[in-house]
Design a protein around this motif. Sequence first.
Motif, PDB file in Angstrom:
ATOM      1  N   LEU A 117       0.640  -1.249   0.176  1.00 17.32           N
ATOM      2  CA  LEU A 117       0.048  -0.022  -0.014  1.00 17.32           C
ATOM      3  C   LEU A 117       0.759   1.221   0.028  1.00 17.32           C
ATOM      4  CD1 LEU A 117      -2.847   1.096   0.221  1.00 17.32           C
ATOM      5  CD2 LEU A 117      -2.820   0.963   2.502  1.00 17.32           C
ATOM      6  N   LYS A 118       2.037   1.206   0.720  1.00 16.42           N
ATOM      7  CA  LYS A 118       2.739   2.443   0.718  1.00 16.42           C
ATOM      8  C   LYS A 118       3.466   2.563  -0.576  1.00 16.42           C
ATOM      9  CE  LYS A 118       3.997   2.447   5.538  1.00 16.42           C
ATOM     10  NZ  LYS A 118       5.012   2.318   6.600  1.00 16.42           N
ATOM     11  N   GLY A 119       3.900   1.281  -1.089  1.00 22.09           N
ATOM     12  CA  GLY A 119       4.600   1.379  -2.434  1.00 22.09           C
ATOM     13  C   GLY A 119       3.457   2.101  -3.655  1.00 22.09           C
ATOM     14  N   PHE A 120       2.417   1.590  -3.518  1.00 20.61           N
ATOM     15  CA  PHE A 120       1.190   2.203  -4.650  1.00 20.61           C
ATOM     16  C   PHE A 120       1.219   3.795  -4.352  1.00 20.61           C
ATOM     17  CE2 PHE A 120      -0.759  -2.089  -4.873  1.00 20.61           C
ATOM     18  CZ  PHE A 120      -0.249  -2.318  -5.940  1.00 20.61           C
ATOM     19  N   PHE A 121       1.174   4.029  -2.893  1.00 19.26           N
ATOM     20  CA  PHE A 121       0.918   5.453  -2.468  1.00 19.26           C
ATOM     21  C   PHE A 121       2.105   6.316  -3.146  1.00 19.26           C
ATOM     22  CE2 PHE A 121       1.624   8.794   0.662  1.00 19.26           C
ATOM     23  CZ  PHE A 121       0.384   9.555   0.072  1.00 19.26           C
ATOM     24  N   ALA A 122       3.411   5.736  -3.069  1.00 26.98           N
ATOM     25  CA  ALA A 122       4.456   6.507  -3.417  1.00 26.98           C
ATOM     26  C   ALA A 122       4.449   6.466  -5.040  1.00 26.98           C
ATOM     27  CB  ALA A 122       5.850   5.683  -2.792  1.00 26.98           C
TER      28      ALA A 122
END
Length: 105
Positions: A4-9
């Motif tokens: 989720l953090k990766g998609f957000f980044a």
Amino acid sequence: MKLLKGFFAIALVGLIAVSCKEAKDKAGDAMDTVEETAGDIKDSASEAVEDVKDTATEAIDSVKAKAEDLKEGAKDAVEGVKEGAEKTVEAVKEKANDVKEAVSN
């Protein structure tokens, strides 16, 4: 969570990239407008300079023609005065000769 953090980044980087691209496009458009305006100003200034040059040339030619006219007029006046003076000198000489003859007789 990492995913989720990766998609957000990735979404954040994509958003920043799109914003930068739009800003670059707007800056390019503004630069084109500035260049076009500068070209128009240059052309207008060149035309104004040519107009001033033409007007100055016409004024100079007009003054030169008037000066030539005045020169010719002065030359004619001098000739007229010279002729008048010569006639006066001749008349005075004739009268002097008449007086000389009258005294001699």
